[in-house]
Design a protein around this motif. Structure first.
Motif, PDB file in Angstrom:
ATOM      1  N   GLN A  44      -6.655 -13.032  33.616  1.00 41.36           N
ATOM      2  CA  GLN A  44      -5.699 -12.282  34.786  1.00 41.36           C
ATOM      3  C   GLN A  44      -4.104 -11.957  33.979  1.00 41.36           C
ATOM      4  O   GLN A  44      -3.564 -12.815  33.295  1.00 41.36           O
ATOM      5  CB  GLN A  44      -5.184 -13.058  35.937  1.00 41.36           C
ATOM      6  CG  GLN A  44      -4.571 -12.346  36.450  1.00 41.36           C
ATOM      7  CD  GLN A  44      -4.578 -12.443  37.969  1.00 41.36           C
ATOM      8  OE1 GLN A  44      -5.229 -13.957  38.693  1.00 41.36           O
ATOM      9  NE2 GLN A  44      -4.217 -11.634  39.088  1.00 41.36           N
ATOM     10  N   GLN A  45      -3.991 -11.481  33.707  1.00 41.60           N
ATOM     11  CA  GLN A  45      -2.330 -10.653  32.996  1.00 41.60           C
ATOM     12  C   GLN A  45      -1.564 -11.093  33.686  1.00 41.60           C
ATOM     13  O   GLN A  45      -1.443 -10.513  35.284  1.00 41.60           O
ATOM     14  CB  GLN A  45      -2.141  -9.250  32.933  1.00 41.60           C
ATOM     15  CG  GLN A  45      -2.493  -8.393  31.556  1.00 41.60           C
ATOM     16  CD  GLN A  45      -2.456  -9.072  30.929  1.00 41.60           C
ATOM     17  OE1 GLN A  45      -1.472  -9.596  30.262  1.00 41.60           O
ATOM     18  NE2 GLN A  45      -3.789  -9.396  29.845  1.00 41.60           N
ATOM     19  N   LEU A  46      -0.358 -11.139  33.620  1.00 39.18           N
ATOM     20  CA  LEU A  46       0.393 -11.951  34.700  1.00 39.18           C
ATOM     21  C   LEU A  46       1.622 -11.761  34.646  1.00 39.18           C
ATOM     22  O   LEU A  46       2.844 -11.543  35.375  1.00 39.18           O
ATOM     23  CB  LEU A  46       0.954 -13.769  34.968  1.00 39.18           C
ATOM     24  CG  LEU A  46      -0.190 -14.771  34.487  1.00 39.18           C
ATOM     25  CD1 LEU A  46       0.147 -16.003  34.156  1.00 39.18           C
ATOM     26  CD2 LEU A  46      -0.868 -14.202  35.860  1.00 39.18           C
ATOM     27  N   ASP A  47       2.709 -10.257  34.308  1.00 39.94           N
ATOM     28  CA  ASP A  47       3.753  -9.829  34.002  1.00 39.94           C
ATOM     29  C   ASP A  47       3.017  -8.671  33.646  1.00 39.94           C
ATOM     30  O   ASP A  47       1.769  -8.000  32.712  1.00 39.94           O
ATOM     31  CB  ASP A  47       4.903 -10.465  32.595  1.00 39.94           C
ATOM     32  CG  ASP A  47       4.405 -10.624  31.540  1.00 39.94           C
ATOM     33  OD1 ASP A  47       2.946 -10.768  31.073  1.00 39.94           O
ATOM     34  OD2 ASP A  47       5.019 -10.748  30.170  1.00 39.94           O
ATOM     35  N   SER A  48       4.115  -7.467  33.336  1.00 34.62           N
ATOM     36  CA  SER A  48       3.702  -6.053  32.861  1.00 34.62           C
ATOM     37  C   SER A  48       3.802  -5.691  31.609  1.00 34.62           C
ATOM     38  O   SER A  48       3.643  -4.963  30.875  1.00 34.62           O
ATOM     39  CB  SER A  48       5.632  -5.113  33.530  1.00 34.62           C
ATOM     40  OG  SER A  48       6.105  -5.813  33.481  1.00 34.62           O
ATOM     41  N   LEU A  49       4.459  -7.047  30.493  1.00 34.35           N
ATOM     42  CA  LEU A  49       4.813  -6.093  28.962  1.00 34.35           C
ATOM     43  C   LEU A  49       3.737  -7.198  28.340  1.00 34.35           C
ATOM     44  O   LEU A  49       3.413  -6.838  27.474  1.00 34.35           O
ATOM     45  CB  LEU A  49       5.974  -7.629  28.619  1.00 34.35           C
ATOM     46  CG  LEU A  49       7.464  -6.729  29.817  1.00 34.35           C
ATOM     47  CD1 LEU A  49       8.639  -8.122  29.146  1.00 34.35           C
ATOM     48  CD2 LEU A  49       7.814  -5.624  29.052  1.00 34.35           C
ATOM     49  N   GLY A  50       2.381  -8.218  29.227  1.00 35.83           N
ATOM     50  CA  GLY A  50       1.333  -7.902  29.148  1.00 35.83           C
ATOM     51  C   GLY A  50       1.528  -9.417  27.893  1.00 35.83           C
ATOM     52  O   GLY A  50       0.293 -10.011  26.671  1.00 35.83           O
ATOM     53  N   LYS A  51       2.572 -10.484  28.523  1.00 37.34           N
ATOM     54  CA  LYS A  51       3.054 -11.902  27.459  1.00 37.34           C
ATOM     55  C   LYS A  51       2.639 -12.813  27.584  1.00 37.34           C
ATOM     56  O   LYS A  51       2.405 -13.846  26.863  1.00 37.34           O
ATOM     57  CB  LYS A  51       4.674 -11.346  27.142  1.00 37.34           C
ATOM     58  CG  LYS A  51       4.765 -10.510  26.515  1.00 37.34           C
ATOM     59  CD  LYS A  51       6.346 -10.681  25.607  1.00 37.34           C
ATOM     60  CE  LYS A  51       7.088  -9.652  25.088  1.00 37.34           C
ATOM     61  NZ  LYS A  51       8.990 -10.004  24.909  1.00 37.34           N
ATOM     62  N   LYS A  52       2.404 -12.340  29.084  1.00 41.91           N
ATOM     63  CA  LYS A  52       2.185 -14.119  30.057  1.00 41.91           C
ATOM     64  C   LYS A  52       0.597 -13.317  30.560  1.00 41.91           C
ATOM     65  O   LYS A  52       0.544 -12.919  31.688  1.00 41.91           O
ATOM     66  CB  LYS A  52       2.772 -13.927  31.141  1.00 41.91           C
ATOM     67  CG  LYS A  52       4.616 -14.928  30.448  1.00 41.91           C
ATOM     68  CD  LYS A  52       5.227 -15.740  31.280  1.00 41.91           C
ATOM     69  CE  LYS A  52       6.494 -15.401  30.859  1.00 41.91           C
ATOM     70  NZ  LYS A  52       7.492 -16.163  32.093  1.00 41.91           N
TER      71      LYS A  52
END
Length: 274
Positions: A44-52
């Motif tokens: 699961q992606q946890l932020d909009s930037l794809g960093k987490k």
């Protein structure tokens, strides 16, 4: 048996040849000829930037006895794992995780009957640096530090109290085709550990090299779906084991990962009031 020089040589070869969509690599399953590992994960992606992002998975392993090739003959392990990743800088990533494992233990001599069941609770952290080697190649070098605590089936002490383990891994990833995001990954991982033992008077054993794991994975996305399929082979070379004399334990591995994109939570009037 692999020497330290051979371990460094194999790691160096792969290092001179990467980041990959996260295949769920098999754990060590002890002495056997062959083994099978299968997992279902949710990434699961946890932020909009794809960093987490996070990866949770459930998995099972089967294995043969040391004297046959039936990789499905015996239950080997059950695993629950949750890991959180953070790409905090260009080409750099750290993660932390918690894991539960339940693993039957078998007698070392024929007919290799089940002896007991061991439970393990594990926490670990890792740091990875990725090198871009052109448009299609990536090299990912990872160091992972683990703390492993062991119990029997009733949460009593076992011979090995707990273990500190260090894992060094190099992985090369090659983008085969943009169609279905097909990739090939080759990796080498060396494992070193020291254990605190409960036998007789409690004491530590010596820190040293324990295993070398060599793996190859083919990965692709299922068209028009959020799922990724990873199919792989791993050769586990365990120092001092019976399996080392016939080329190590040969694994067939397959996992299915459900990729969930980031969804921004909608703001409501109540949120503004809060």
């Amino acid at each position: 048996m692999f020497s330290i020089k051979k371990i460094l040589l194999v790691s160096g070869i792969i290092g001179c040849m990467g980041n990959v969509q996260a295949q769920i690599s098999p754990p060590g399953l002890g002495d056997a000829k062959t083994a099978f590992w299968s997992a279902f994960g949710v990434k699961q992606q946890l932020d909009s930037l794809g960093k987490k992002q996070s990866m949770s998975y459930i998995a099972i392993g089967r294995k043969s006895s040391p004297d046959n090739d039936n990789l499905f003959s015996k239950q080997a392990i059950f695993v629950l794992n949750h890991e959180v990743y953070n790409s905090f800088a260009p080409n750099q990533q750290y993660s932390y995780a918690i894991s539960y494992r339940r693993q039957p233990q078998y007698e070392s001599d024929a007919p290799y009957d089940k002896e007991n069941t061991e439970q393990e609770f594990r926490i670990y952290g890792r740091y990875a640096y990725t090198f871009d080697l052109g448009k299609k190649l990536k090299l990912k070098n990872t160091v992972r530090q683990e703390f492993r605590k062991f119990f029997d089936a009733d949460f009593h002490k076992v011979e090995e109290d707990f273990q500190l383990r260090t894992r060094l891994k190099s992985q090369l990833t090659y983008n085969l085709s943009p169609k279905n995001n097909q990739k090939l990954a080759l990796s080498a991982e060396a494992l070193f550990s020291i254990s605190h033992l409960n036998e007789h008077d409690q004491h530590w054993n010596s820190f040293g090299y324990r295993e070398l794991r060599l793996a190859a994975y083919y990965m692709f996305n299922i068209p028009h779906s959020p799922f990724t399929v990873d199919i792989g082979y791993m050769n586990d070379l365990i120092r001092g084991s019976k399996s080392i004399h016939h080329g190590g334990v040969h694994y067939l591995a397959a996992d299915l990962v459900w990729n969930i994109p980031y969804k921004k939570r909608e703001t409501t009037d109540q949120d503004h009031l809060d």
